[in-house]
Design a protein around this motif. Structure first.
Motif, mmCIF file in Angstrom:
data_model
loop_
_atom_site.group_PDB
_atom_site.id
_atom_site.type_symbol
_atom_site.label_atom_id
_atom_site.label_comp_id
_atom_site.label_asym_id
_atom_site.label_seq_id
_atom_site.Cartn_x
_atom_site.Cartn_y
_atom_site.Cartn_z
ATOM 1 N N ILE A 126 -0.056 18.981 -4.828
ATOM 2 C CA ILE A 126 0.281 18.971 -3.467
ATOM 3 C C ILE A 126 0.831 17.357 -3.148
ATOM 4 N N HIS A 127 2.369 17.411 -2.852
ATOM 5 C CA HIS A 127 3.045 16.276 -2.218
ATOM 6 C C HIS A 127 2.988 16.015 -0.952
ATOM 7 N N THR A 128 2.185 14.897 -0.616
ATOM 8 C CA THR A 128 2.119 14.578 0.687
ATOM 9 C C THR A 128 3.705 13.859 1.123
ATOM 10 N N PRO A 129 4.150 13.776 2.588
ATOM 11 C CA PRO A 129 5.303 13.124 3.102
ATOM 12 C C PRO A 129 5.599 12.017 2.156
ATOM 13 N N ARG A 130 6.769 11.862 1.636
ATOM 14 C CA ARG A 130 6.875 10.520 0.654
ATOM 15 C C ARG A 130 8.338 10.631 0.557
ATOM 16 N N LEU B 257 14.769 11.927 -3.023
ATOM 17 C CA LEU B 257 14.098 13.221 -2.460
ATOM 18 C C LEU B 257 13.247 12.780 -1.166
ATOM 19 N N ALA B 258 13.210 13.591 -0.549
ATOM 20 C CA ALA B 258 12.183 13.333 0.745
ATOM 21 C C ALA B 258 11.560 14.486 1.239
ATOM 22 N N ILE B 259 10.182 14.407 1.247
ATOM 23 C CA ILE B 259 9.508 15.372 1.545
ATOM 24 C C ILE B 259 8.738 15.065 2.914
ATOM 25 N N SER B 260 8.820 16.014 3.866
ATOM 26 C CA SER B 260 8.052 15.644 5.117
ATOM 27 C C SER B 260 6.903 16.494 5.711
ATOM 28 N N PRO C 137 0.881 -1.351 0.032
ATOM 29 C CA PRO C 137 -0.183 0.164 0.134
ATOM 30 C C PRO C 137 1.073 1.279 0.151
ATOM 31 N N ALA C 138 2.093 1.397 0.725
ATOM 32 C CA ALA C 138 2.583 2.558 0.918
ATOM 33 C C ALA C 138 3.659 2.816 -0.402
ATOM 34 N N LEU C 139 3.721 1.806 -1.200
ATOM 35 C CA LEU C 139 4.573 1.934 -2.379
ATOM 36 C C LEU C 139 4.041 2.188 -3.835
ATOM 37 N N ARG C 140 4.610 2.959 -4.415
ATOM 38 C CA ARG C 140 4.112 3.170 -5.820
ATOM 39 C C ARG C 140 5.474 3.369 -6.905
ATOM 40 N N LEU C 141 5.298 2.865 -7.892
ATOM 41 C CA LEU C 141 6.588 3.150 -8.841
ATOM 42 C C LEU C 141 6.008 3.947 -10.018
ATOM 43 N N ASP D 258 5.433 6.274 0.719
ATOM 44 C CA ASP D 258 4.724 7.236 1.742
ATOM 45 C C ASP D 258 5.395 7.154 3.173
ATOM 46 N N LEU D 259 5.507 8.395 3.658
ATOM 47 C CA LEU D 259 6.176 8.475 4.998
ATOM 48 C C LEU D 259 5.101 8.736 6.085
ATOM 49 N N GLN D 260 4.886 7.960 7.059
ATOM 50 C CA GLN D 260 3.941 8.242 8.193
ATOM 51 C C GLN D 260 4.717 8.824 9.356
ATOM 52 N N PRO D 261 4.163 9.803 10.136
ATOM 53 C CA PRO D 261 4.752 10.365 11.036
ATOM 54 C C PRO D 261 4.834 9.207 12.589
#
Length: 307
Positions: A54-58, A84-87, A37-41, A111-114
């Motif tokens: 709008i880029h969510t944390p990833r 590239l990391a977006i927080s 689920p958290a992975l896209r290519l 996807d990054l989850q806090p």
């Protein structure tokens, strides 16, 4: 020098292996969801026009090709063996600048989850949990052998779906741990430490997104996160490269363009729906962001759909 050369050679081989894996699971251009689920290519066979979103944390790891990301005038180039990391949620423009059918742009997005980051910090060195100063919520850094090894193992799990429920969470945790160890780890860490200004700014962003069509009241936002208005402005700009008002404007214009190009409404109503009271101001700011006023932009978009 020999050790460094061997490491560079290893990273290059890993990057090529990752590219081969991504290419195997992306038979056509576009963004592909996966059984994780958290992975896209992502795959692109040619350079693209800028895409505003709008880029969510990833986390984005490039295996092949190059991309350019713009954040409020700041330019970030990244290519093979870089990530590239977006927080925090950021309105940015991204475009593929190097790709061809023979050598497509290939990228892994995670996807990054806090909550995941907090769990890692909780079980790590106590020094990691100390409050960090606010910093830009977007960073480009070099991938290392450990990170690429974990990324390869994560994508390879798509070959054995039965292993995903057990192994994917462990590998994702390993990837996040590697990112937190990086010299830019504080960029990601700041969204999980409740006492940090980065965490507070992430909450302000959530509040702005919740009611972006309504007038912005900075004093209310500052009170909601226990900050002074001056401190809010200072740290918001450090994290997002823009003021809260500029951030809201980007949200409004992106939503207006989405409504317009989807055919959900006409140009006149799009501005009103996202909070603009003046059609002329909406048209002026829309053209400043997208290069054309709303009606002309819509005509150009429709023309490209019929080619």
């Amino acid at each position: 020098m020999i050790k460094k050369a061997e490491n560079n050679s290893l990273v290059m081989r890993q990057q090529q292996e990752l590219a081969q894996l991504i290419e195997r699971f992306t038979v056509h251009d576009g963004l592909h969801t996966t059984a994780i689920p958290a992975l896209r290519l992502s795959r692109a066979s040619q350079a693209s026009r800028p895409i505003h979103s709008i880029h969510t944390p990833r986390l984005c790891i490039v295996a092949q090709g190059r991309k350019l990301v713009l954040l409020c005038g700041e330019r970030y180039h990244y290519g093979p063996s870089q990530y590239l990391a977006i927080s925090v949620d950021l309105p940015i423009s991204g475009q593929v600048v190097q790709a061809s059918p023979e050598c497509p742009h290939l990228c892994l997005l995670l996807d990054l989850q806090p909550e995941q980051i907090f769990d890692i910090l909780k079980e790590s060195d106590p020094a990691w949990r100390k409050r960090v100063d606010s910093r830009r919520g977007l960073v480009v850094s070099n991938s290392n052998a450990g990170l690429l090894d974990a990324a390869i193992r994560l994508v390879r799990l798509l070959e054995t779906p039965q292993d995903i429920p057990v192994l994917a969470p462990l590998i994702i945790r390993e990837i996040l741990y590697k990112i937190l160890q990086d010299e830019h780890g504080d960029t990601v860490k700041q969204i999980a430490i409740v006492s940090s200004q980065g965490y507070q700014i992430a909450e302000v962003i959530r509040l702005i997104k919740q009611d972006f069509a309504k007038p912005l009241h900075i004093d209310h936002l500052a009170s909601a996160v226990n900050m002074s208005t001056s401190s809010l402005h200072h740290h918001f700009k450090k994290v997002t490269a823009m003021s809260p008002l500029q951030y809201q404007k980007q949200l409004r214009l992106q939503e207006a363009r989405r409504l317009l190009l989807s055919g959900a409404t006409n140009a006149a109503n799009a501005g009103f729906q996202v909070g603009y009271e003046s059609p002329s101001q909406f048209s002026r700011e829309y053209a400043r962001m997208y290069g054309l006023p709303p009606i002309s932009d819509l005509k150009q978009f429709l023309a490209t759909q019929t080619v």
